[in-house]
Scaffold this motif. Structure first.
Motif, PDB file in Angstrom:
ATOM      1  N   ALA A 135      10.870 -45.418 -20.942  1.00 32.68           N
ATOM      2  CA  ALA A 135       9.818 -45.026 -19.996  1.00 32.68           C
ATOM      3  C   ALA A 135      10.266 -43.732 -19.337  1.00 32.68           C
ATOM      4  O   ALA A 135      11.124 -43.525 -18.847  1.00 32.68           O
ATOM      5  CB  ALA A 135       9.653 -45.990 -19.115  1.00 32.68           C
ATOM      6  N   PRO A 136       9.060 -42.936 -19.146  1.00 30.68           N
ATOM      7  CA  PRO A 136       9.363 -41.745 -18.417  1.00 30.68           C
ATOM      8  C   PRO A 136       9.659 -41.908 -16.821  1.00 30.68           C
ATOM      9  O   PRO A 136       8.907 -43.035 -16.397  1.00 30.68           O
ATOM     10  CB  PRO A 136       8.046 -40.844 -18.646  1.00 30.68           C
ATOM     11  N   SER A 137       9.931 -41.087 -16.276  1.00 30.68           N
ATOM     12  CA  SER A 137      10.085 -41.274 -14.757  1.00 30.68           C
ATOM     13  C   SER A 137       9.403 -40.079 -14.039  1.00 30.68           C
ATOM     14  O   SER A 137       9.220 -38.773 -14.536  1.00 30.68           O
ATOM     15  CB  SER A 137      11.701 -41.156 -14.139  1.00 30.68           C
ATOM     16  N   TYR A 138       8.760 -40.164 -12.933  1.00 34.66           N
ATOM     17  CA  TYR A 138       7.874 -39.475 -12.044  1.00 34.66           C
ATOM     18  C   TYR A 138       8.484 -39.036 -10.674  1.00 34.66           C
ATOM     19  O   TYR A 138       8.954 -40.183 -10.114  1.00 34.66           O
ATOM     20  CB  TYR A 138       6.427 -39.712 -12.187  1.00 34.66           C
ATOM     21  N   PRO A 139       8.285 -37.917 -10.236  1.00 32.89           N
ATOM     22  CA  PRO A 139       9.005 -37.704  -8.735  1.00 32.89           C
ATOM     23  C   PRO A 139       7.715 -38.331  -7.753  1.00 32.89           C
ATOM     24  O   PRO A 139       6.588 -37.803  -7.749  1.00 32.89           O
ATOM     25  CB  PRO A 139       9.015 -36.420  -8.703  1.00 32.89           C
ATOM     26  N   CYS A 140       8.251 -39.395  -7.022  1.00 34.39           N
ATOM     27  CA  CYS A 140       7.419 -39.658  -5.644  1.00 34.39           C
ATOM     28  C   CYS A 140       7.355 -38.579  -4.694  1.00 34.39           C
ATOM     29  O   CYS A 140       8.109 -37.679  -4.769  1.00 34.39           O
ATOM     30  CB  CYS A 140       7.800 -40.992  -5.202  1.00 34.39           C
ATOM     31  N   ALA A 141       6.343 -38.896  -3.614  1.00 33.52           N
ATOM     32  CA  ALA A 141       6.251 -37.900  -2.773  1.00 33.52           C
ATOM     33  C   ALA A 141       7.383 -37.799  -1.890  1.00 33.52           C
ATOM     34  O   ALA A 141       7.810 -36.883  -1.217  1.00 33.52           O
ATOM     35  CB  ALA A 141       4.894 -37.961  -1.886  1.00 33.52           C
ATOM     36  N   CYS A 142       8.038 -38.962  -1.848  1.00 29.84           N
ATOM     37  CA  CYS A 142       9.347 -39.148  -0.923  1.00 29.84           C
ATOM     38  C   CYS A 142      10.581 -38.570  -1.633  1.00 29.84           C
ATOM     39  O   CYS A 142      11.744 -38.476  -1.014  1.00 29.84           O
ATOM     40  CB  CYS A 142       9.566 -40.605  -0.710  1.00 29.84           C
ATOM     41  N   GLY A 143      10.575 -38.129  -2.709  1.00 27.54           N
ATOM     42  CA  GLY A 143      11.393 -37.588  -3.689  1.00 27.54           C
ATOM     43  C   GLY A 143      12.077 -38.428  -4.671  1.00 27.54           C
ATOM     44  O   GLY A 143      13.091 -38.067  -5.420  1.00 27.54           O
ATOM     45  N   ALA A 144      11.847 -39.790  -4.628  1.00 27.05           N
ATOM     46  CA  ALA A 144      12.814 -40.634  -5.283  1.00 27.05           C
ATOM     47  C   ALA A 144      12.062 -40.936  -6.787  1.00 27.05           C
ATOM     48  O   ALA A 144      10.526 -40.435  -6.909  1.00 27.05           O
ATOM     49  CB  ALA A 144      12.480 -42.261  -4.719  1.00 27.05           C
ATOM     50  N   PRO A 145      12.848 -40.978  -7.800  1.00 28.77           N
ATOM     51  CA  PRO A 145      11.871 -41.092  -8.993  1.00 28.77           C
ATOM     52  C   PRO A 145      11.471 -42.393  -9.183  1.00 28.77           C
ATOM     53  O   PRO A 145      11.539 -43.634  -8.783  1.00 28.77           O
ATOM     54  CB  PRO A 145      13.197 -41.083 -10.058  1.00 28.77           C
ATOM     55  N   VAL A 146      10.045 -42.480  -9.868  1.00 30.96           N
ATOM     56  CA  VAL A 146       9.385 -43.713 -10.158  1.00 30.96           C
ATOM     57  C   VAL A 146       9.049 -43.882 -11.585  1.00 30.96           C
ATOM     58  O   VAL A 146       8.751 -42.975 -12.373  1.00 30.96           O
ATOM     59  CB  VAL A 146       7.992 -43.503  -9.479  1.00 30.96           C
ATOM     60  N   THR A 147       9.511 -45.223 -11.923  1.00 30.35           N
ATOM     61  CA  THR A 147       9.316 -45.401 -13.460  1.00 30.35           C
ATOM     62  C   THR A 147       8.504 -46.717 -13.690  1.00 30.35           C
ATOM     63  O   THR A 147       8.888 -47.764 -13.080  1.00 30.35           O
ATOM     64  CB  THR A 147      10.834 -45.578 -13.808  1.00 30.35           C
ATOM     65  N   PRO A 148       7.586 -46.705 -14.506  1.00 26.48           N
ATOM     66  CA  PRO A 148       6.783 -47.834 -14.750  1.00 26.48           C
ATOM     67  C   PRO A 148       7.580 -49.040 -15.479  1.00 26.48           C
ATOM     68  O   PRO A 148       8.532 -48.544 -16.279  1.00 26.48           O
ATOM     69  CB  PRO A 148       5.649 -47.395 -15.686  1.00 26.48           C
ATOM     70  N   CYS A 149       7.623 -50.139 -14.922  1.00 23.93           N
ATOM     71  CA  CYS A 149       7.946 -51.181 -15.561  1.00 23.93           C
ATOM     72  C   CYS A 149       7.436 -51.775 -16.931  1.00 23.93           C
ATOM     73  O   CYS A 149       6.242 -52.180 -16.850  1.00 23.93           O
ATOM     74  CB  CYS A 149       8.225 -52.463 -14.420  1.00 23.93           C
ATOM     75  N   LEU A 150       8.232 -51.583 -17.859  1.00 21.06           N
ATOM     76  CA  LEU A 150       7.406 -51.963 -19.241  1.00 21.06           C
ATOM     77  C   LEU A 150       7.631 -53.586 -19.659  1.00 21.06           C
ATOM     78  O   LEU A 150       8.663 -54.365 -19.093  1.00 21.06           O
ATOM     79  CB  LEU A 150       8.407 -51.105 -20.518  1.00 21.06           C
ATOM     80  N   ASP A 151       6.620 -54.046 -20.373  1.00 22.96           N
ATOM     81  CA  ASP A 151       6.286 -55.613 -20.642  1.00 22.96           C
ATOM     82  C   ASP A 151       6.841 -55.460 -22.102  1.00 22.96           C
ATOM     83  O   ASP A 151       6.094 -54.974 -23.055  1.00 22.96           O
ATOM     84  CB  ASP A 151       5.061 -55.787 -20.585  1.00 22.96           C
ATOM     85  N   ASP A 152       8.257 -55.832 -22.310  1.00 30.66           N
ATOM     86  CA  ASP A 152       8.706 -56.091 -23.719  1.00 30.66           C
ATOM     87  C   ASP A 152       8.118 -57.410 -24.322  1.00 30.66           C
ATOM     88  O   ASP A 152       8.470 -57.492 -25.741  1.00 30.66           O
ATOM     89  CB  ASP A 152      10.013 -56.020 -23.750  1.00 30.66           C
ATOM     90  N   THR A 153       7.059 -58.126 -23.715  1.00 29.18           N
ATOM     91  CA  THR A 153       6.615 -59.295 -24.353  1.00 29.18           C
ATOM     92  C   THR A 153       5.289 -59.092 -25.028  1.00 29.18           C
ATOM     93  O   THR A 153       4.810 -59.962 -25.776  1.00 29.18           O
ATOM     94  CB  THR A 153       6.885 -60.561 -23.481  1.00 29.18           C
ATOM     95  N   ALA A 154       4.635 -58.025 -24.781  1.00 34.43           N
ATOM     96  CA  ALA A 154       3.332 -57.725 -24.996  1.00 34.43           C
ATOM     97  C   ALA A 154       3.402 -56.554 -26.248  1.00 34.43           C
ATOM     98  O   ALA A 154       4.238 -56.006 -26.150  1.00 34.43           O
ATOM     99  CB  ALA A 154       2.557 -57.207 -24.035  1.00 34.43           C
ATOM    100  N   GLU A 155       2.213 -56.854 -27.003  1.00 34.24           N
ATOM    101  CA  GLU A 155       2.471 -55.876 -28.244  1.00 34.24           C
ATOM    102  C   GLU A 155       1.637 -54.411 -27.764  1.00 34.24           C
ATOM    103  O   GLU A 155       0.767 -54.304 -27.148  1.00 34.24           O
ATOM    104  CB  GLU A 155       1.392 -56.598 -29.277  1.00 34.24           C
ATOM    105  N   PRO A 156       2.038 -53.202 -28.321  1.00 32.30           N
ATOM    106  CA  PRO A 156       1.489 -52.122 -28.150  1.00 32.30           C
ATOM    107  C   PRO A 156       0.027 -52.187 -28.846  1.00 32.30           C
ATOM    108  O   PRO A 156      -0.121 -52.782 -29.683  1.00 32.30           O
ATOM    109  CB  PRO A 156       2.396 -51.214 -28.685  1.00 32.30           C
ATOM    110  N   THR A 157      -0.589 -51.283 -28.026  1.00 31.13           N
ATOM    111  CA  THR A 157      -2.053 -51.155 -28.732  1.00 31.13           C
ATOM    112  C   THR A 157      -2.551 -49.714 -29.098  1.00 31.13           C
ATOM    113  O   THR A 157      -2.102 -48.693 -28.312  1.00 31.13           O
ATOM    114  CB  THR A 157      -3.181 -51.539 -27.535  1.00 31.13           C
ATOM    115  N   PRO A 158      -2.950 -49.419 -30.226  1.00 33.87           N
ATOM    116  CA  PRO A 158      -3.484 -47.936 -30.718  1.00 33.87           C
ATOM    117  C   PRO A 158      -4.581 -47.401 -29.775  1.00 33.87           C
ATOM    118  O   PRO A 158      -5.339 -48.342 -29.267  1.00 33.87           O
ATOM    119  CB  PRO A 158      -3.693 -48.197 -32.105  1.00 33.87           C
ATOM    120  N   VAL A 159      -4.217 -46.044 -29.621  1.00 30.94           N
ATOM    121  CA  VAL A 159      -5.162 -45.477 -28.791  1.00 30.94           C
ATOM    122  C   VAL A 159      -6.502 -45.160 -29.546  1.00 30.94           C
ATOM    123  O   VAL A 159      -6.020 -44.111 -30.551  1.00 30.94           O
ATOM    124  CB  VAL A 159      -4.681 -44.364 -28.150  1.00 30.94           C
ATOM    125  N   ALA A 160      -7.613 -45.730 -29.831  1.00 33.21           N
ATOM    126  CA  ALA A 160      -8.579 -45.325 -30.647  1.00 33.21           C
ATOM    127  C   ALA A 160      -9.345 -44.230 -29.793  1.00 33.21           C
ATOM    128  O   ALA A 160      -9.986 -43.481 -30.669  1.00 33.21           O
ATOM    129  CB  ALA A 160      -9.437 -46.447 -30.873  1.00 33.21           C
TER     130      ALA A 160
END
Length: 223
Positions: free
Chosen positions: A20-45
């Protein structure tokens, strides 16, 4: 620290390890989305603005911001949207009231353009810039999901002016809004109402005044 999860492409069944990529919050801390390893990925149509972004909370300050939804490109050509945990049940953040709009006095054509850009930013539009396509008269502005026309001349905007803006917005699959310093011809207002184009008049204080109902609605709800 960014997390990694196994991702299997539903098209070719190839297994990947996605970080998962990390992004800089306005406070300066890195923000990383929490991934769900139990769900299937979906194709982007196809692409849709709302589906391309996900709300993530900063673990340091609690701030909730929207960031690009995690995606993985498979060598087979498929683009996979990686599931993020908790997005379906995450509570929506309470909207904060907008502060009062602070206009700039209009003395020049540049002041009119600045006033329109400030108003769009106050409405909630981001990344405001000069539009790639130059209109026949006036100045074009663009933001995420929006194109705007600013007419700082002493000539009331015509129906053709409004229709040209609407056509430009249709080709870019975005909304549109028109700002005029001298107002609008009667048939221009009729055309804008039929097409759903918000019309604003820029008074000399730099405060855009709504001319039609869709402009009233835009000013009330924001972007």
């Amino acid at each position: 620290m960014s997390e990694s999860v196994p991702v299997r492409c539903p098209a070719c069944r190839r297994e990947h390890v996605y970080t998962a990529p990390s992004y800089p919050c306005a406070c300066g801390a890195p923000v990383t989305p929490c991934l769900d390893d139990t769900a299937e990925p979906t194709p982007v149509a196809h692409r849709a603005w709302d589906e391309d972004w996900v709300t993530v909370s900063c673990g340091s300050c609690g701030r909730r911001d929207q960031w690009p939804r995690p995606e993985l490109g498979c060598p087979c050509g498929a683009v996979l949207r990686v599931p993020v945990a908790g997005t379906a049940s995450a509570p929506a953040p309470a909207p904060e009231p907008r502060p009062a709009f602070h206009p700039v006095t209009i003395r020049t054509a540049l002041d009119a353009i600045t006033a329109a850009a400030l108003y769009l930013r106050w409405l909630g539009y981001r990344d405001i810039r000069r539009a790639d396509q130059r209109p026949p008269s006036g100045v074009g502005l663009a933001a995420r999901g929006l194109v705007a026309h600013v007419d700082p001349t002493a000539r009331p905007a015509s129906r053709r002016d409004v229709e040209c803006l609407w056509l430009t917005a249709m080709t870019e699959d975005s909304g549109c809004v028109y700002f005029s310093l001298a107002g609008y011809a009667e048939d221009a207002q009729e055309g804008a109402d039929a097409l759903g184009v918000p019309l604003f008049v820029l008074d000399l204080t730099g405060t855009p005044q709504p001319v039609n109902g869709v402009a009233d609605e835009l000013g009330a709800r924001g972007a």
